[in-house]
Design an enzyme around this catalytic site. Structure first.
Site, PDB file in Angstrom:
ATOM      1  N   ASP A 352       0.837  -1.194   0.000  1.00  0.00           N
ATOM      2  CA  ASP A 352       0.000   0.000   0.000  1.00  0.00           C
ATOM      3  C   ASP A 352       0.878   1.252   0.000  1.00  0.00           C
ATOM      4  OD1 ASP A 352      -2.691   1.273   0.432  1.00  0.00           O
ATOM      5  OD2 ASP A 352      -1.675   1.974   2.250  1.00  0.00           O
ATOM      6  N   GLU A 389       1.633  -0.406  -5.031  1.00  0.00           N
ATOM      7  CA  GLU A 389       0.737   0.696  -5.334  1.00  0.00           C
ATOM      8  C   GLU A 389       1.659   1.904  -5.489  1.00  0.00           C
ATOM      9  OE1 GLU A 389      -3.424   2.559  -3.672  1.00  0.00           O
ATOM     10  OE2 GLU A 389      -1.820   2.245  -2.219  1.00  0.00           O
TER      11      GLU A 389
END
Length: 711
Positions: A352, A389
């Site tokens: 993330d 990401e």
């Protein structure tokens, strides 16, 4: 008989009840050793440390044991405590040191601090059970036992180009009463749904954060719905080494570790890999006003990125930023990933806001971040998928430029945006769509990255569901209690003529077609496709594109939609099977745009209404391509040729078909303009078309043809 000296105590605790000796500094955390438990914790700036021991669920400790001076090795406090009932044990630490925020120090010797290396964490054993806020130790480190029977299980090591990833929230997947599972909202609930996942055909599940987090973080009542809003998604970790107890049916018994491992083992038995969504960019301790849980009180200056005045940099948007390229923090992240790969057999990780991992200790982006390089070349992680990401909340956007070393793949946000634009018929979208269908060579042709660097997705947990993408022009996040100001405004969605739920048959028919169009294009694209759980049954969040706080029907998958939308599920299932059946759709490298196999066709060729001729103008909404099967997998595998025609115009158009070699003819596999069951066929059972020269492609439709020998 020779007795080992290091099995014997050398000291006694101040109350005379426990025998001690100097411990081993590595590994960090709590480890069971002969006769006792080895405790080891790092702090560069602490002046002293005390071990705090609790019986499970008891508010007051039964013993506090200071680390003696001789129990400190470098910057590590370590000792063995003998004769502990470690099955009934919870432990923490008191750390003393300077409180000087301007210098980065926030020590508070009154706070019980959780071990950053805790392999199991208590205190939130049952999801949603209101905590005792008077408890001095909210998140409690526990001892973990290495006694799970893996039965010869190991990571599957499926080539990334062969995966079809299915992103899911552990709780949301089965929490809805319609799921019909015995243990809704848990690891065990997912296990009960493995036959469903096999029928759908996905080969990998990507689990949203399963590390221990606090669902009560920032909890509040929605002013619009009156429902409790919680930290539902879990992108705010308390501990990186421990699975969330509240996600386990057996969490109240402290068995979350075994339940999580059992799920992974059973998924592997059924040929399904497991990727974990990991959040190393920040922690649940928040900013200067946040709670003391662990890192802040143990060594604030080491664990967090701080401004010159001692405040927290906030590149995560969540109050703080982990100091990922400090060598100690870097080692903790590496230890954590190695642990999940080795002890939990996970197949990969999705990081993330991964761009934060490439910032230096002053917050500046690094050209060659040591953490990312270390993960790329680590021997234990050598076969794990590493997916970034490739952006963060501080404005660093690295899609197509994320440091890779030939190992890192990326969530391709440009794929999502370009496909959505093309799907809705936005002018000027053909060029971008052509790049995305090829695995984005415009982004990933450097350093030999290839198509496998691109994780292609149309929808993810963050944003609209597939159904909402074709049902809403704008977000509807009022239930979040933020006046609809949260969530992205750039959705590239189209409601097909009516905002929200519709009773108009024409609107609903068009929405169904648009969803089929989207998944058809996704699954014929080079790169690795990712599907959002529930999209295959048209699950809705009623226009909420940021359901991070919704632990209710907004976020839970409604399984009754499966019967209602069986047509869509059938289309998903057959498209996934089609992708698996055709290696030409799963190239690891990019196309060469030439005929290197002597087939008479280049590996990929582009077409429009006229074969070999594309209208690339801004107003064009039609595109077709042909993949030559002889070039499949770089010419190492022979496959059928596949022709895909995409008409995103609102009128029907005829597409001239390219001529095939002798004895080969075109067969239709899918036509989203046709009514079921004629919209899609079983792979291998395609139907020969009568007119081999032209195919009429309906308005806003996708057609997939297969070139085969005529029967």
């Amino acid at each position: 008989m020779m007795l080992r000296v290091d099995l014997h105590p050398t000291h006694v605790s101040e109350d005379g009840k426990y025998h001690l000796r100097v411990g081993k500094p590595l590994p960090f955390g709590a480890s069971i050793v002969p006769g006792g438990v080895n405790f080891s914790i790092y702090s560069r700036y602490a002046t002293s440390c005390k071990l705090v021991l609790f019986n499970k669920h008891e508010q007051k400790p039964f013993c506090v044991i200071p680390f003696k001076d001789e129990f400190r090795i470098g910057n590590v406090f370590t000792m063995v405590v003998f004769d502990l009932d470690y099955e009934n044990l919870e432990y923490g630490f008191y750390m003393d040191g300077p409180f000087d925020p301007r210098q980065g120090h926030r020590f508070d010797k009154t706070k019980v601090l959780m071990d950053p290396y805790a392999k199991a964490i208590g205190g939130r054993d049952v999801w949603g059970k209101t905590p005792d806020w008077n408890d001095i130790y909210q998140h409690r480190a526990r001892i973990c036992f290495d006694d799970f029977d893996w039965e010869s299980d190991h990571p599957l090591e499926t080539p990334i180009e062969d995966l079809v990833i299915y992103e899911m929230h552990v709780r949301g997947f089965t929490r809805h009463p319609s799921s019909g599972v015995k243990h809704p909202g848990t690891f065990a609930g997912i296990k009960e749904k493995i036959p469903y996942l096999k029928e759908l055909g996905v080969s990998c599940v990507e689990l949203m954060p399963i590390h221990e987090f606090d669902e009560f973080e920032n909890s509040r009542v929605s002013p619009t719905t009156g429902k409790m809003l919680m930290n539902y998604w879990g992108y705010s970790n308390v501990g990186f080494f421990a699975p969330k107890a509240g996600f386990a049916a057996t969490g109240k018994f402290g068995m979350q570790v075994d339940e999580c491992k059992t799920l992974i083992k059973e998924l592997h038995k059924n040929g399904i890999e497991v990727i974990l969504d990991v959040v190393f960019n920040h922690t649940a301790e928040g900013n200067e006003k946040g709670p003391y849980i662990s890192y802040r009180g143990i060594d604030n200056k080491t664990y967090y990125l701080l401004t010159p005045d001692g405040y927290y940099f906030n590149f995560s948007g969540c109050g703080n930023t982990l100091n990922c390229n400090n060598p100690l923090v870097r080692n903790m992240i590496l230890d954590c990933l190695r642990y999940w790969a080795a002890d939990y057999h996970v197949d990969g990780f999705r990081f993330d806001l991964a761009s934060i991992l490439g910032r230096d200790q002053n917050g500046a982006p690094m050209h060659s971040p040591p953490l990312l390089e270390t993960l790329a070349f680590d021997p234990i992680l050598g076969k794990c998928k590493l997916i970034a990401e490739a952006w963060d909340a501080g404005g660093l956007y690295q899609v197509g430029s994320f440091p890779a070393w030939g190992r890192w793949a990326e969530w391709n946000g440009k794929y999502r945006d370009d496909l959505r634009k093309f799907l809705k018929g936005e002018p000027g979208s053909l060029g971008g769509m052509a790049q995305r269908l090829q695995g984005s060579p415009d982004l990933y042709s450097w350093e030999g990255r290839g198509a496998t660097a691109s994780i292609n997705f149309i929808t993810a947990h963050d944003g609209f569901t597939l159904y909402d993408m074709v049902s809403y022009n704008g977000k509807h996040n009022e239930a979040n209690g933020e006046n609809n100001s949260d969530g992205s405004n750039d959705n590239y969605s189209w409601n097909c003529g009516w905002e929200g739920e519709s009773t108009d048959p024409a609107v609903n028919k068009l929405r169904m077609k648009q969803m089929k169009n989207a998944v058809a294009m996704l699954l014929v694209s080079q790169g690795t496709p990712m599907i959002l759980a529930g999209d295959e049954m048209a699950n809705t969040q009623w226009g909420n594109n940021n359901a991070y706080c919704q632990d209710n029907e907004i976020s839970w998958i409604d399984w009754s939609q499966l019967d209602k939308n069986r047509e869509l599920f059938n289309f998903f299932k057959k498209m996934i099977a089609f992708r698996k059946a055709h290696p030409v759709l799963r190239s690891s490298g990019h196309f060469k745009n030439r005929d290197y196999m002597g087939s008479g066709f280049a590996d990929i060729t582009w077409h429009g209404q006229k074969a070999w001729n594309v209208d690339w103008s801004a107003e064009s909404r039609m595109l077709a391509f042909l993949l030559c099967g002889m070039h499949a997998k770089g010419g190492t595998v022979d496959d059928n040729s596949i022709y895909v025609a995409m008409n995103m115009h609102w009128e029907m158009h005829g597409f001239e078909l390219p001529k095939l070699n002798h004895h080969m003819q075109w067969y239709v596999f899918a036509n989203t303009d046709a009514q079921p069951p004629f919209d899609i066929w079983e792979p291998g059972k395609e139907v020969r078309i009568e007119n081999q020269n032209e195919f009429l492609v309906g308005p806003r439709s996708v057609v997939i043809l297969v070139g085969k020998e005529s029967k």
